[in-house]
Structures are given as structure tokens and as C-alpha cells.
Write an enzyme that holds these catalytic residues in place. Structure first.
Site, short mmCIF file in Angstrom:
data_model
loop_
_atom_site.label_atom_id
_atom_site.label_comp_id
_atom_site.label_asym_id
_atom_site.label_seq_id
_atom_site.Cartn_x
_atom_site.Cartn_y
_atom_site.Cartn_z
N HIS A 1 0.85 -1.16 -0.06
CA HIS A 1 -0.01 0.04 -0.16
C HIS A 1 0.81 1.33 -0.03
O HIS A 1 2.15 1.06 0.49
CB HIS A 1 -0.89 0.04 1.14
N ILE A 2 0.26 2.39 -0.43
CA ILE A 2 1.03 3.55 -0.46
C ILE A 2 -0.14 4.68 -0.34
O ILE A 2 -1.32 4.61 -0.65
CB ILE A 2 1.72 4.11 -1.75
N SER B 1 10.15 0.98 -5.47
CA SER B 1 10.10 1.77 -6.80
C SER B 1 11.40 2.05 -7.32
O SER B 1 12.46 2.15 -6.47
CB SER B 1 9.38 2.91 -6.62
N TYR C 1 7.69 11.07 -1.91
CA TYR C 1 7.38 9.68 -2.05
C TYR C 1 8.67 8.83 -2.10
O TYR C 1 8.95 7.67 -1.70
CB TYR C 1 6.53 9.42 -3.39
N LYS D 1 10.34 5.31 -0.20
CA LYS D 1 10.93 4.18 -0.61
C LYS D 1 12.39 3.89 -0.37
O LYS D 1 12.95 2.79 -0.11
CB LYS D 1 10.71 4.19 -2.10
N ILE E 1 3.98 1.64 -13.81
CA ILE E 1 3.21 0.57 -14.06
C ILE E 1 1.77 1.19 -14.37
O ILE E 1 1.62 2.13 -13.85
CB ILE E 1 3.14 -0.52 -12.80
N1 LIG Z 1 2.17 2.18 -10.38
C1 LIG Z 1 3.37 2.51 -10.67
O1 LIG Z 1 3.79 3.25 -11.55
C2 LIG Z 1 4.24 2.02 -9.58
C3 LIG Z 1 3.94 1.57 -8.21
N2 LIG Z 1 4.85 1.27 -7.32
C4 LIG Z 1 4.41 0.82 -6.12
O2 LIG Z 1 3.36 -0.50 -6.29
C5 LIG Z 1 2.57 -0.34 -5.08
C6 LIG Z 1 1.19 -0.42 -5.58
O3 LIG Z 1 1.18 0.98 -6.56
P1 LIG Z 1 -0.38 1.33 -7.10
O4 LIG Z 1 -1.20 -0.05 -7.09
O5 LIG Z 1 0.07 1.86 -8.38
O6 LIG Z 1 -0.83 2.38 -6.06
P2 LIG Z 1 -2.27 2.67 -6.03
O7 LIG Z 1 -2.27 4.23 -5.56
O8 LIG Z 1 -3.26 2.42 -6.99
O9 LIG Z 1 -2.98 1.87 -4.59
C7 LIG Z 1 -2.59 2.26 -3.69
C8 LIG Z 1 -3.32 1.12 -2.44
O10 LIG Z 1 -3.17 1.61 -1.07
C9 LIG Z 1 -4.22 1.89 -0.48
N3 LIG Z 1 -4.09 2.76 0.72
C10 LIG Z 1 -3.90 4.04 0.65
N4 LIG Z 1 -3.54 4.56 1.97
C11 LIG Z 1 -3.67 3.53 2.84
C12 LIG Z 1 -3.76 3.60 4.06
N5 LIG Z 1 -3.71 4.53 5.05
N6 LIG Z 1 -3.79 2.18 4.88
C13 LIG Z 1 -4.03 1.19 3.88
N7 LIG Z 1 -3.95 1.09 2.53
C14 LIG Z 1 -4.01 2.30 1.90
C15 LIG Z 1 -5.27 2.17 -1.24
O11 LIG Z 1 -6.69 1.80 -0.83
P3 LIG Z 1 -7.78 2.48 -1.05
O12 LIG Z 1 -8.07 2.22 -2.57
O13 LIG Z 1 -8.95 1.80 -0.28
O14 LIG Z 1 -7.71 3.94 -1.00
C16 LIG Z 1 -4.95 1.49 -2.75
O15 LIG Z 1 -5.37 0.19 -2.58
C17 LIG Z 1 2.96 0.69 -4.29
O16 LIG Z 1 3.95 0.35 -3.29
C18 LIG Z 1 3.85 1.60 -5.22
O17 LIG Z 1 4.93 2.36 -4.48
C19 LIG Z 1 5.92 1.34 -7.76
C20 LIG Z 1 6.91 1.69 -8.66
C21 LIG Z 1 5.82 2.16 -9.76
C1 LIG Z 2 9.16 7.58 -14.40
C2 LIG Z 2 10.05 6.95 -13.31
C3 LIG Z 2 11.00 5.92 -13.50
C4 LIG Z 2 12.02 6.54 -14.69
C5 LIG Z 2 11.71 6.16 -16.05
O1 LIG Z 2 11.77 7.05 -16.67
N1 LIG Z 2 11.41 4.94 -16.38
C6 LIG Z 2 11.12 4.39 -17.52
C7 LIG Z 2 10.03 3.28 -17.50
O2 LIG Z 2 9.57 2.78 -16.13
O3 LIG Z 2 9.85 2.69 -18.28
C8 LIG Z 2 8.74 6.02 -12.48
C9 LIG Z 2 9.30 4.88 -11.71
C10 LIG Z 2 8.14 4.79 -10.62
C11 LIG Z 2 7.11 5.66 -10.73
C12 LIG Z 2 6.42 6.21 -9.50
C13 LIG Z 2 6.19 5.28 -8.67
O4 LIG Z 2 6.85 4.76 -8.11
C14 LIG Z 2 4.66 5.28 -8.13
C15 LIG Z 2 4.03 6.44 -8.02
C16 LIG Z 2 2.55 6.00 -7.63
C17 LIG Z 2 1.79 7.26 -7.44
O5 LIG Z 2 0.27 6.85 -7.79
C18 LIG Z 2 2.05 8.56 -8.49
C19 LIG Z 2 2.89 8.06 -9.50
C20 LIG Z 2 4.44 7.51 -9.07
C21 LIG Z 2 5.18 8.92 -8.30
C22 LIG Z 2 5.38 7.15 -10.16
C23 LIG Z 2 5.85 8.44 -10.90
C24 LIG Z 2 6.93 7.79 -12.37
C25 LIG Z 2 7.92 6.85 -11.44
C26 LIG Z 2 8.77 7.98 -10.86
#
Ligand SMILES: NC(=O)C1=CN([C@@H]2O[C@H](COP(=O)(O)OP(=O)(O)OC[C@H]3O[C@@H](n4cnc5c(N)ncnc54)[C@H](OP(=O)(O)O)[C@@H]3O)[C@@H](O)[C@H]2O)C=CC1
Ligand SMILES: C[C@H](CCC(=O)NCC(=O)O)[C@H]1CC[C@H]2[C@@H]3C(=O)C[C@@H]4C[C@H](O)CC[C@]4(C)[C@H]3CC[C@]12C
Length: 179
Positions: A6-7, A56, A69, A73, A104
Site C-alpha cells: 500500500h501507499i 520503486s 514518495y 521508498k 506500471i
Molecule cells: N504504479 C506505478 O507506476 C508504480 C507503483 N509502485 C509501487 O507499487 C505499489 C502499488 O502501487 P499502485 O497500485 O500503483 O498504487 P495505488 O495508488 O493504485 O494503490 C494504493 C493502495 O494503497 C491503499 N492505501 C492507501 N492509503 C492507505 C492506508 N492509509 N492504509 C491502508 N491502505 C492504504 C489504497 O487503498 P484504497 O483504494 O482503499 O484507498 C490502494 O489500494 C506501491 O507500493 C507503489 O509504490 C512502484 C513503482 C511504480
Molecule cells: C518515470 C519513473 C521511472 C523513470 C523512468 O523514466 N522509467 C522508464 C520506465 O519505467 O519505463 C517512474 C518509476 C516509478 C514511478 C512512480 C512510482 O513509483 C509510483 C508513484 C505512484 C503514484 O500513484 C504517482 C506516480 C508515482 C510517483 C510514479 C511516477 C513515475 C515513476 C517515478
């Protein structure tokens, strides 16, 4: 297997100086992971289980517009990499996998950054499967997508300034509106 994923909500923009937000995000993205690990540890030791920490690229290298953020991490890497040493020294058979993910295509991430990031996001379904596999295989780290993350980590080791400029060139900075 304990998967920590979660985040909390954060902004994607220049750091606005709000220390309270950084503190709150550390509570959700970092301290709660520590607390959940402490709670689950007796069971994990008994079952010789696995801890999977979802992090991440922003937790390995600096990336703009995500300072709070990114800090949370990096903290995960420090804490869980130290804990891994202690488990080995103590002969505790609980594995720790740190997942280093690139961009993602989850709804929230695409909504937050697609206007400002040139890269195409990787599929969330495949990502979820790789996360579960990495924990089951007791890998030290998962790099997903492996080509992007692998290349970035290699560049960080041998040419960090080049990686920084490559990272910045992946952003449409003109689309970031200061709030
Ligand atoms: N998507 C991306 O590009 C990337 C994601 N990641 C990592 O992957 C993981 C998942 O990311 P992603 O699915 O995109 O994130 P989302 O923002 O889509 O989902 C976050 C989840 O965390 C839950 N959450 C938020 N606040 C709380 C809290 N206080 N207590 C419990 N749960 C909570 C939310 O629940 P609710 O929906 O109920 O609010 C939601 O299910 C994270 O760790 C993120 O850092 C890493 C790199 C890139
Ligand atoms: C763009 C970042 C990585 C650098 C890059 O150019 N990558 C090329 C590629 O991946 O193809 C992203 C890497 C991780 C991302 C961040 C993340 O960890 C999730 C966060 C989730 C939140 O919902 C907002 C967006 C994020 C900050 C997200 C932003 C893009 C990255 C930094």
C-alpha cells in the site's frame, strides 16, 4: 507470505515545502510496513515464510516531482536490507524480497503522471504475478520491467550523471504546473 504494497496519496509536482505531508507519507509508506512486519514476524518465523516489500525505481535513484514518495521508498531499502543481514546472522529463515518497479499501468499512477512522462507503463497483471513469484522464489530483489530497471541500475553504478539526465529527459517538464 507477507506482501507490503500500500501507499498513501501524494502529489506529483515540485516539492512544496510541506513537512507534515512528508511525515504522514513516511507513516503510511514506511512505518506501517515496519509495524506490520513486527506483528507478523512470530508467524513468519514459525512457517519459514517470506516478506515482500513493494518499492520503486524512485526508491533506488532520485526522480523529479516525487521527493516525499521517493524518501519513503529509500527508507524501505535501508530498513529491510539491514533486517535481512540480521536474519542471516540469527539463522532466521524468513526471506526478504525488495521489488524495484518502473512505471506500471495502475489507474492511479497513469492518472497522476501520464501527462508528464514519456515512457509507456508496464502491465499491472504481469507485474503482480512477478511480485508473487519473486517472493515464492525467495529472491533478494525483483526488477520489473527487468530491461528498464536493470539498465537504469547499471547506469546508476557506472554513469550516475548520465542516468540523471536521461531520467530528466523522460519528463515533459512543461506539463508540470506549480501548485
Ligand atoms: N504504479 C506505478 O507506476 C508504480 C507503483 N509502485 C509501487 O507499487 C505499489 C502499488 O502501487 P499502485 O497500485 O500503483 O498504487 P495505488 O495508488 O493504485 O494503490 C494504493 C493502495 O494503497 C491503499 N492505501 C492507501 N492509503 C492507505 C492506508 N492509509 N492504509 C491502508 N491502505 C492504504 C489504497 O487503498 P484504497 O483504494 O482503499 O484507498 C490502494 O489500494 C506501491 O507500493 C507503489 O509504490 C512502484 C513503482 C511504480
Ligand atoms: C518515470 C519513473 C521511472 C523513470 C523512468 O523514466 N522509467 C522508464 C520506465 O519505467 O519505463 C517512474 C518509476 C516509478 C514511478 C512512480 C512510482 O513509483 C509510483 C508513484 C505512484 C503514484 O500513484 C504517482 C506516480 C508515482 C510517483 C510514479 C511516477 C513515475 C515513476 C517515478
Amino acid at each position: 507470505m507477507l506482501i507490503l504494497n500500500h501507499i498513501g496519496y501524494t502529489y506529483f509536482n515540485y516539492f512544496d515545502g510541506d513537512v507534515g505531508h512528508v511525515r504522514k507519507l513516511l507513516e503510511i509508506n514506511f512505518l506501517s510496513y515496519v509495524a506490520m512486519t513486527v506483528s507478523a514476524l512470530p508467524l513468519l518465523k514459525e512457517s519459514e515464510g517470506s516478506i515482500v516489500v513493494v518499492s520503486s525505481m524512485a526508491g533506488k535513484t532520485g526522480a523529479p516531482f516525487s521527493a516525499p514518495y521517493s524518501a519513503t521508498k529509500f527508507a524501505l531499502d535501508g530498513f529491510f536490507s539491514s533486517l535481512r543481514h540480521e536474519f542471516i546472522i540469527d539463522k532466521v529463515n524468513v526471506s526478504i524480497t525488495l521489488c524495484i518497479l518502473g512505471y506500471i499501468d495502475t489507474e492511479n499512477a497513469v492518472r497522476a503522471v501520464s501527462h508528464a512522462i514519456r515512457a509507456t507503463p508496464a502491465p499491472k497483471e504481469e507485474c503482480a504475478l512477478e511480485i508473487i513469484k519473486s517472493g515464492a522464489l525467495r529472491q533478494r530483489e525483483l526488477h520489473y520491467p527487468s530491461s528498464t530497471v536493470g539498465t537504469m541500475l547499471l547506469l546508476q553504478a557506472i554513469a550516475p550523471d548520465f542516468l540523471d539526465s536521461l531520467t530528466r529527459s523522460g519528463y515533459k517538464v512543461e506539463n508540470i504546473r506549480r501548485t
